[in-house]
Write an enzyme that holds these catalytic residues in place. Structure first.
Site, PDB file in Angstrom:
ATOM      1  N   TYR A   1     -12.170  -2.898  -3.161  1.00 16.50           N
ATOM      2  CA  TYR A   1     -12.712  -3.066  -1.804  1.00 16.50           C
ATOM      3  C   TYR A   1     -14.241  -3.039  -1.790  1.00 16.50           C
ATOM      4  O   TYR A   1     -14.833  -2.689  -0.764  1.00 16.50           O
ATOM      5  CB  TYR A   1     -12.158  -1.980  -0.893  1.00 16.50           C
ATOM      6  CG  TYR A   1     -10.761  -2.269  -0.356  1.00 16.50           C
ATOM      7  CD1 TYR A   1     -10.473  -3.482   0.281  1.00 16.50           C
ATOM      8  CD2 TYR A   1      -9.745  -1.330  -0.454  1.00 16.50           C
ATOM      9  CE1 TYR A   1      -9.201  -3.753   0.786  1.00 16.50           C
ATOM     10  CE2 TYR A   1      -8.472  -1.588   0.057  1.00 16.50           C
ATOM     11  CZ  TYR A   1      -8.204  -2.799   0.678  1.00 16.50           C
ATOM     12  OH  TYR A   1      -6.948  -3.054   1.192  1.00 16.50           O
TER      13      TYR A   1
ATOM     14  N   GLU B   1      -9.060 -10.537  -7.999  1.00 10.85           N
ATOM     15  CA  GLU B   1      -8.170  -9.387  -7.791  1.00 10.85           C
ATOM     16  C   GLU B   1      -7.055  -9.356  -8.842  1.00 10.85           C
ATOM     17  O   GLU B   1      -6.716  -8.290  -9.365  1.00 10.85           O
ATOM     18  CB  GLU B   1      -7.597  -9.418  -6.368  1.00 10.85           C
ATOM     19  CG  GLU B   1      -8.678  -9.136  -5.323  1.00 10.85           C
ATOM     20  CD  GLU B   1      -8.233  -9.378  -3.883  1.00 10.85           C
ATOM     21  OE1 GLU B   1      -7.065  -9.760  -3.657  1.00 10.85           O
ATOM     22  OE2 GLU B   1      -9.083  -9.183  -2.982  1.00 10.85           O
TER      23      GLU B   1
ATOM     24  N   LYS C   1       0.834  -1.205   0.000  1.00  6.84           N
ATOM     25  CA  LYS C   1       0.000   0.000   0.000  1.00  6.84           C
ATOM     26  C   LYS C   1       0.872   1.259   0.000  1.00  6.84           C
ATOM     27  O   LYS C   1       2.092   1.171   0.205  1.00  6.84           O
ATOM     28  CB  LYS C   1      -0.923  -0.055   1.230  1.00  6.84           C
ATOM     29  CG  LYS C   1      -1.916  -1.233   1.188  1.00  6.84           C
ATOM     30  CD  LYS C   1      -2.767  -1.293   2.460  1.00  6.84           C
ATOM     31  CE  LYS C   1      -3.794  -2.427   2.389  1.00  6.84           C
ATOM     32  NZ  LYS C   1      -4.637  -2.486   3.630  1.00  6.84           N
TER      33      LYS C   1
ATOM     34  N   ASN D   1      -1.733  -0.150   7.409  1.00  5.95           N
ATOM     35  CA  ASN D   1      -1.234  -1.509   7.687  1.00  5.95           C
ATOM     36  C   ASN D   1      -0.417  -2.117   6.543  1.00  5.95           C
ATOM     37  O   ASN D   1      -0.258  -3.323   6.452  1.00  5.95           O
ATOM     38  CB  ASN D   1      -2.366  -2.426   8.168  1.00  5.95           C
ATOM     39  CG  ASN D   1      -3.414  -2.702   7.106  1.00  5.95           C
ATOM     40  OD1 ASN D   1      -3.299  -2.219   5.982  1.00  5.95           O
ATOM     41  ND2 ASN D   1      -4.423  -3.483   7.449  1.00  5.95           N
TER      42      ASN D   1
ATOM     43  N   PHE E   1     -15.577   2.985   7.671  1.00  6.04           N
ATOM     44  CA  PHE E   1     -14.197   3.359   7.358  1.00  6.04           C
ATOM     45  C   PHE E   1     -13.894   3.349   5.854  1.00  6.04           C
ATOM     46  O   PHE E   1     -12.786   3.701   5.439  1.00  6.04           O
ATOM     47  CB  PHE E   1     -13.216   2.440   8.106  1.00  6.04           C
ATOM     48  CG  PHE E   1     -13.328   0.968   7.780  1.00  6.04           C
ATOM     49  CD1 PHE E   1     -12.764   0.439   6.635  1.00  6.04           C
ATOM     50  CD2 PHE E   1     -14.012   0.110   8.639  1.00  6.04           C
ATOM     51  CE1 PHE E   1     -12.870  -0.914   6.345  1.00  6.04           C
ATOM     52  CE2 PHE E   1     -14.129  -1.238   8.349  1.00  6.04           C
ATOM     53  CZ  PHE E   1     -13.552  -1.762   7.199  1.00  6.04           C
TER      54      PHE E   1
ATOM     55  N   HIS F   1      -1.617  -5.597   1.410  1.00  4.05           N
ATOM     56  CA  HIS F   1      -2.866  -6.310   1.138  1.00  4.05           C
ATOM     57  C   HIS F   1      -2.540  -7.712   0.653  1.00  4.05           C
ATOM     58  O   HIS F   1      -1.591  -7.908  -0.087  1.00  4.05           O
ATOM     59  CB  HIS F   1      -3.673  -5.596   0.041  1.00  4.05           C
ATOM     60  CG  HIS F   1      -4.785  -6.458  -0.503  1.00  4.05           C
ATOM     61  ND1 HIS F   1      -6.006  -6.566   0.126  1.00  4.05           N
ATOM     62  CD2 HIS F   1      -4.836  -7.304  -1.576  1.00  4.05           C
ATOM     63  CE1 HIS F   1      -6.766  -7.430  -0.558  1.00  4.05           C
ATOM     64  NE2 HIS F   1      -6.078  -7.874  -1.593  1.00  4.05           N
TER      65      HIS F   1
HETATM   66  P1  DAT Z   1      -7.440  -7.351   5.311  1.00  2.62           P
HETATM   67  O1  DAT Z   1      -6.669  -6.218   4.678  1.00  2.62           O
HETATM   68  O2  DAT Z   1      -6.671  -7.946   6.461  1.00  2.62           O
HETATM   69  O3  DAT Z   1      -7.910  -8.380   4.312  1.00  2.62           O
HETATM   70  P2  DAT Z   1     -10.183  -6.383   5.349  1.00  2.62           P
HETATM   71  O4  DAT Z   1     -10.291  -6.934   3.968  1.00  2.62           O
HETATM   72  O5  DAT Z   1     -11.214  -6.782   6.345  1.00  2.62           O
HETATM   73  O6  DAT Z   1      -8.744  -6.719   5.983  1.00  2.62           O
HETATM   74  O7  DAT Z   1     -10.180  -4.789   5.291  1.00  2.62           O
HETATM   75  C1  DAT Z   1      -9.460  -4.122   4.273  1.00  2.62           C
HETATM   76  C2  DAT Z   1      -8.696  -2.975   4.904  1.00  2.62           C
HETATM   77  O8  DAT Z   1      -9.604  -2.054   5.488  1.00  2.62           O
HETATM   78  C3  DAT Z   1      -7.757  -3.382   6.036  1.00  2.62           C
HETATM   79  O9  DAT Z   1      -6.498  -3.793   5.572  1.00  2.62           O
HETATM   80  C4  DAT Z   1      -7.688  -2.124   6.841  1.00  2.62           C
HETATM   81  C5  DAT Z   1      -9.060  -1.510   6.684  1.00  2.62           C
HETATM   82  N1  DAT Z   1      -9.922  -1.891   7.799  1.00  2.62           N
HETATM   83  C6  DAT Z   1     -10.516  -3.082   8.030  1.00  2.62           C
HETATM   84  N2  DAT Z   1     -11.241  -3.094   9.137  1.00  2.62           N
HETATM   85  C7  DAT Z   1     -11.143  -1.827   9.639  1.00  2.62           C
HETATM   86  C8  DAT Z   1     -11.678  -1.157  10.778  1.00  2.62           C
HETATM   87  N3  DAT Z   1     -12.483  -1.789  11.643  1.00  2.62           N
HETATM   88  N4  DAT Z   1     -11.322   0.132  10.970  1.00  2.62           N
HETATM   89  C9  DAT Z   1     -10.519   0.791  10.104  1.00  2.62           C
HETATM   90  N5  DAT Z   1      -9.988   0.226   9.021  1.00  2.62           N
HETATM   91  C10 DAT Z   1     -10.296  -1.056   8.789  1.00  2.62           C
HETATM   92 MG    MG Z   2      -9.264  -8.185   2.778  1.00 10.15          MG
END
Ligand code: DAT
Ligand code: MG
Length: 151
Positions: A51, A128, A11, A114, A59, A117
């Site tokens: 996403y 993807e 990212k 974070n 968020f 991805h």
């Molecule tokens: P991942 O990236 O571990 O697959 P995800 O697909 O659930 O996680 O979410 C995509 C991204 O969105 C994640 O890397 C960070 C952000 N995110 C997820 N849950 C969040 C939350 N509760 N608050 C803020 N950002 C969040």
């Molecule tokens: Mg994810």
């Protein structure tokens, strides 16, 4: 050897913090094979599509803004159990819950920064990869290390 593929992206924060090389090294060192890589700023519409499962989360706007804030290093990595093992290498979504030794556990503190991805299922990995790469950008090649990584 397995030809399972996963989509891994560094990212904008990971790119800005100079973490492309160390992140690539973790996947290479583990035995995965790089089959596609490019630096891209794909724009909001593309990131919203990437996403789209999260579009109703509160968020979501911040997430898209963060992803749109600079170049992303998009990659495809191939090998045994690449999707699940890729997620293990990344760590938990929340870096504070990520074990040391994972990318997020070593380099990040908050969910909104974070670093990386990784696809969460083989089906989503295929979606993807098709979203981020054109036909021909994913290269099929035989690694000279193959027989030293797989039995
Ligand atoms: P991942 O990236 O571990 O697959 P995800 O697909 O659930 O996680 O979410 C995509 C991204 O969105 C994640 O890397 C960070 C952000 N995110 C997820 N849950 C969040 C939350 N509760 N608050 C803020 N950002 C969040
Ligand atoms: Mg994810």
């Amino acid at each position: 050897p397995s030809t399972e593929q996963t989509f891994i992206a560094i990212k904008p924060d990971g790119v800005q913090r100079g973490l492309i090389a160390p992140i690539i090294a973790r996947f290479e060192n583990r035995g995965f094979k790089l089959t596609a890589i490019k630096l891209v700023t794909p724009g909001k519409a593309h990131l919203e599509k990437h996403y789209e499962d999260l579009k109703d989360k509160k968020f979501f706007p911040d997430l898209v803004e963060y992803m749109n804030s600079g170049p992303i290093c998009a990659m495809v990595w191939e090998g045994m159990d690449a999707v699940k093992t890729g997620r293990t290498i990344l760590g938990a979504t929340n870096p504070l819950a990520s074990a040391p030794g994972t990318i997020r556990g070593d380099y990040a503190l908050v969910m909104g920064r974070n670093i990386c991805h990784g696809s969460d299922s083989v089906e989503n990995a295929q979606k993807e990869i098709a979203l981020w790469f054109k036909e021909g950008e994913v290269v099929s090649w035989k690694s000279a290390q193959e027989s030293w990584i797989y039995e």
